[in-house]
Design a protein around this motif. Structure first.
Motif, PDB file in Angstrom:
ATOM      1  N   ILE A  70       0.849  -1.198   0.000  1.00 33.05           N
ATOM      2  CA  ILE A  70       0.000   0.000   0.000  1.00 33.05           C
ATOM      3  C   ILE A  70       0.882   1.244   0.000  1.00 33.05           C
ATOM      4  O   ILE A  70       1.820   1.353   0.802  1.00 33.05           O
ATOM      5  CB  ILE A  70      -0.903   0.011   1.269  1.00 33.05           C
ATOM      6  CG1 ILE A  70      -1.853  -1.192   1.266  1.00 33.05           C
ATOM      7  CG2 ILE A  70      -1.675   1.320   1.384  1.00 33.05           C
ATOM      8  CD1 ILE A  70      -2.614  -1.387   2.587  1.00 33.05           C
ATOM      9  N   VAL A  71       0.579   2.170  -0.915  1.00 29.19           N
ATOM     10  CA  VAL A  71       1.174   3.514  -0.857  1.00 29.19           C
ATOM     11  C   VAL A  71       0.042   4.429  -0.423  1.00 29.19           C
ATOM     12  O   VAL A  71      -1.021   4.444  -1.053  1.00 29.19           O
ATOM     13  CB  VAL A  71       1.737   3.937  -2.238  1.00 29.19           C
ATOM     14  CG1 VAL A  71       2.127   5.412  -2.230  1.00 29.19           C
ATOM     15  CG2 VAL A  71       2.939   3.063  -2.616  1.00 29.19           C
ATOM     16  N   ILE A  72       0.237   5.157   0.658  1.00 26.59           N
ATOM     17  CA  ILE A  72      -0.879   5.944   1.200  1.00 26.59           C
ATOM     18  C   ILE A  72      -0.458   7.361   1.578  1.00 26.59           C
ATOM     19  O   ILE A  72       0.578   7.563   2.219  1.00 26.59           O
ATOM     20  CB  ILE A  72      -1.518   5.221   2.425  1.00 26.59           C
ATOM     21  CG1 ILE A  72      -2.734   6.002   2.944  1.00 26.59           C
ATOM     22  CG2 ILE A  72      -0.511   4.950   3.538  1.00 26.59           C
ATOM     23  CD1 ILE A  72      -3.644   5.212   3.881  1.00 26.59           C
ATOM     24  N   ASN A  73      -1.255   8.328   1.116  1.00 33.05           N
ATOM     25  CA  ASN A  73      -1.170   9.684   1.661  1.00 33.05           C
ATOM     26  C   ASN A  73      -2.474   9.892   2.426  1.00 33.05           C
ATOM     27  O   ASN A  73      -3.511  10.186   1.828  1.00 33.05           O
ATOM     28  CB  ASN A  73      -1.019  10.724   0.548  1.00 33.05           C
ATOM     29  CG  ASN A  73      -0.863  12.126   1.122  1.00 33.05           C
ATOM     30  OD1 ASN A  73      -1.138  12.362   2.295  1.00 33.05           O
ATOM     31  ND2 ASN A  73      -0.436  13.065   0.301  1.00 33.05           N
ATOM     32  N   PRO A  74      -2.443   9.732   3.746  1.00 33.14           N
ATOM     33  CA  PRO A  74      -3.681   9.840   4.514  1.00 33.14           C
ATOM     34  C   PRO A  74      -4.145  11.296   4.681  1.00 33.14           C
ATOM     35  O   PRO A  74      -5.161  11.545   5.327  1.00 33.14           O
ATOM     36  CB  PRO A  74      -3.310   9.235   5.879  1.00 33.14           C
ATOM     37  CG  PRO A  74      -1.926   8.662   5.726  1.00 33.14           C
ATOM     38  CD  PRO A  74      -1.291   9.377   4.592  1.00 33.14           C
ATOM     39  N   ALA A  75      -3.360  12.237   4.144  1.00 34.77           N
ATOM     40  CA  ALA A  75      -3.680  13.677   4.217  1.00 34.77           C
ATOM     41  C   ALA A  75      -3.963  14.082   5.668  1.00 34.77           C
ATOM     42  O   ALA A  75      -3.232  13.676   6.566  1.00 34.77           O
ATOM     43  CB  ALA A  75      -4.808  14.019   3.250  1.00 34.77           C
ATOM     44  N   ALA A  76      -5.042  14.821   5.919  1.00 34.26           N
ATOM     45  CA  ALA A  76      -5.282  15.328   7.281  1.00 34.26           C
ATOM     46  C   ALA A  76      -5.475  14.196   8.293  1.00 34.26           C
ATOM     47  O   ALA A  76      -5.191  14.370   9.489  1.00 34.26           O
ATOM     48  CB  ALA A  76      -6.494  16.252   7.283  1.00 34.26           C
ATOM     49  N   TYR A  77      -5.938  13.014   7.825  1.00 31.57           N
ATOM     50  CA  TYR A  77      -6.131  11.889   8.748  1.00 31.57           C
ATOM     51  C   TYR A  77      -4.809  11.363   9.316  1.00 31.57           C
ATOM     52  O   TYR A  77      -4.815  10.625  10.298  1.00 31.57           O
ATOM     53  CB  TYR A  77      -6.892  10.751   8.066  1.00 31.57           C
ATOM     54  CG  TYR A  77      -8.354  11.046   7.807  1.00 31.57           C
ATOM     55  CD1 TYR A  77      -9.147  11.655   8.776  1.00 31.57           C
ATOM     56  CD2 TYR A  77      -8.948  10.710   6.598  1.00 31.57           C
ATOM     57  CE1 TYR A  77     -10.476  11.931   8.541  1.00 31.57           C
ATOM     58  CE2 TYR A  77     -10.288  10.979   6.356  1.00 31.57           C
ATOM     59  CZ  TYR A  77     -11.053  11.590   7.333  1.00 31.57           C
ATOM     60  OH  TYR A  77     -12.384  11.853   7.096  1.00 31.57           O
ATOM     61  N   THR A  78      -3.714  11.747   8.676  1.00 32.28           N
ATOM     62  CA  THR A  78      -2.383  11.376   9.185  1.00 32.28           C
ATOM     63  C   THR A  78      -2.251  11.737  10.662  1.00 32.28           C
ATOM     64  O   THR A  78      -1.658  11.007  11.450  1.00 32.28           O
ATOM     65  CB  THR A  78      -1.304  12.210   8.430  1.00 32.28           C
ATOM     66  OG1 THR A  78      -1.466  12.005   7.045  1.00 32.28           O
ATOM     67  CG2 THR A  78       0.100  11.862   8.875  1.00 32.28           C
ATOM     68  N   HIS A  79      -2.812  12.908  10.986  1.00 28.76           N
ATOM     69  CA  HIS A  79      -2.574  13.495  12.295  1.00 28.76           C
ATOM     70  C   HIS A  79      -3.655  13.125  13.315  1.00 28.76           C
ATOM     71  O   HIS A  79      -3.566  13.522  14.471  1.00 28.76           O
ATOM     72  CB  HIS A  79      -2.488  15.021  12.151  1.00 28.76           C
ATOM     73  CG  HIS A  79      -1.731  15.439  10.921  1.00 28.76           C
ATOM     74  ND1 HIS A  79      -0.393  15.170  10.760  1.00 28.76           N
ATOM     75  CD2 HIS A  79      -2.128  16.059   9.772  1.00 28.76           C
ATOM     76  CE1 HIS A  79       0.004  15.635   9.577  1.00 28.76           C
ATOM     77  NE2 HIS A  79      -1.033  16.168   8.952  1.00 28.76           N
ATOM     78  N   THR A  80      -4.682  12.397  12.863  1.00 27.03           N
ATOM     79  CA  THR A  80      -5.828  12.153  13.764  1.00 27.03           C
ATOM     80  C   THR A  80      -6.322  10.710  13.801  1.00 27.03           C
ATOM     81  O   THR A  80      -7.018  10.333  14.739  1.00 27.03           O
ATOM     82  CB  THR A  80      -7.044  13.009  13.324  1.00 27.03           C
ATOM     83  OG1 THR A  80      -7.415  12.620  11.996  1.00 27.03           O
ATOM     84  CG2 THR A  80      -6.741  14.494  13.359  1.00 27.03           C
ATOM     85  N   SER A  81      -6.010   9.913  12.772  1.00 28.32           N
ATOM     86  CA  SER A  81      -6.774   8.673  12.609  1.00 28.32           C
ATOM     87  C   SER A  81      -6.123   7.421  13.202  1.00 28.32           C
ATOM     88  O   SER A  81      -5.260   6.789  12.582  1.00 28.32           O
ATOM     89  CB  SER A  81      -7.081   8.426  11.134  1.00 28.32           C
ATOM     90  OG  SER A  81      -7.841   7.242  11.013  1.00 28.32           O
ATOM     91  N   ILE A  82      -6.608   7.045  14.366  1.00 33.75           N
ATOM     92  CA  ILE A  82      -6.198   5.765  14.948  1.00 33.75           C
ATOM     93  C   ILE A  82      -6.807   4.634  14.113  1.00 33.75           C
ATOM     94  O   ILE A  82      -6.207   3.568  13.959  1.00 33.75           O
ATOM     95  CB  ILE A  82      -6.666   5.679  16.419  1.00 33.75           C
ATOM     96  CG1 ILE A  82      -6.036   6.813  17.240  1.00 33.75           C
ATOM     97  CG2 ILE A  82      -6.304   4.327  17.048  1.00 33.75           C
ATOM     98  CD1 ILE A  82      -6.610   6.968  18.636  1.00 33.75           C
TER      99      ILE A  82
END
Ligand code: DQA
Length: 157
Positions: A70-82
């Protein structure tokens, strides 16, 4: 072998959103470049973008048995998503986290990634070229995994 590329919220707005930070390239153009690298290496690639956390979690879960990395750019969820972090840990597939911008040069709330600890690596601050690097890195990882599997099977003969 197959790589799934997952793009988080607002990345569908690339080319329009905050050009001073993210540049003028559109997401489709980034994907076209990634597709080329995949083709050159005989790798299948699938692209997915969502603005919804749950849809990203679903997509990561779908990678189990379907994708090798998987290549992932979680964008804003990077900083919040458990939830996204747990999904990556759950499928146990190699993942590379990408950010167009250097999140460490930006607001303090962007400095922390909840996703990085469950990824094989993180590429940031390289603009669209970061996705190119991520493809090369993931192909390298997949080749290494395949070589280890082959050596194990031969050793069992
Ligand atoms: C981003 C960085 C994130 O902090 C931000 O929320 C994004 C894009 C990047 O690619 O630089 O949407 O992931």
């Amino acid at each position: 072998m197959k790589i799934t590329v997952i793009q988080g919220p607002n990345l569908n707005m690339l080319g329009i959103r905050e050009q001073g930070v993210y540049g003028s390239i559109k997401l489709d153009d980034i994907h076209a470049q990634m597709e080329q690298i995949a083709k050159q290496n005989n790798i299948e690639v699938e692209f997915f973008q969502s603005n919804l956390e749950g849809e990203i979690v679903d997509k990561i879960q779908e990678c189990l048995g379907d994708s090798d990395g998987i290549v992932i750019n979680p964008a804003a969820y990077t900083h919040t998503s458990i939830a996204i972090r747990d999904a990556i840990a759950a499928v146990s597939l190699p993942a590379i986290e990408v950010h167009l911008s250097n999140i460490h040069q930006r607001e303090e709330f962007r400095h922390k990634s909840l996703i990085a600890p469950v990824c094989a690596g993180q590429i940031l601050g390289m603009g669209p070229y970061g996705y190119h690097l991520a493809m090369i890195g993931m192909i390298q990882i997949l080749n290494e995994v395949a070589a280890i599997k082959k050596a194990r099977t031969e050793a069992q003969k």
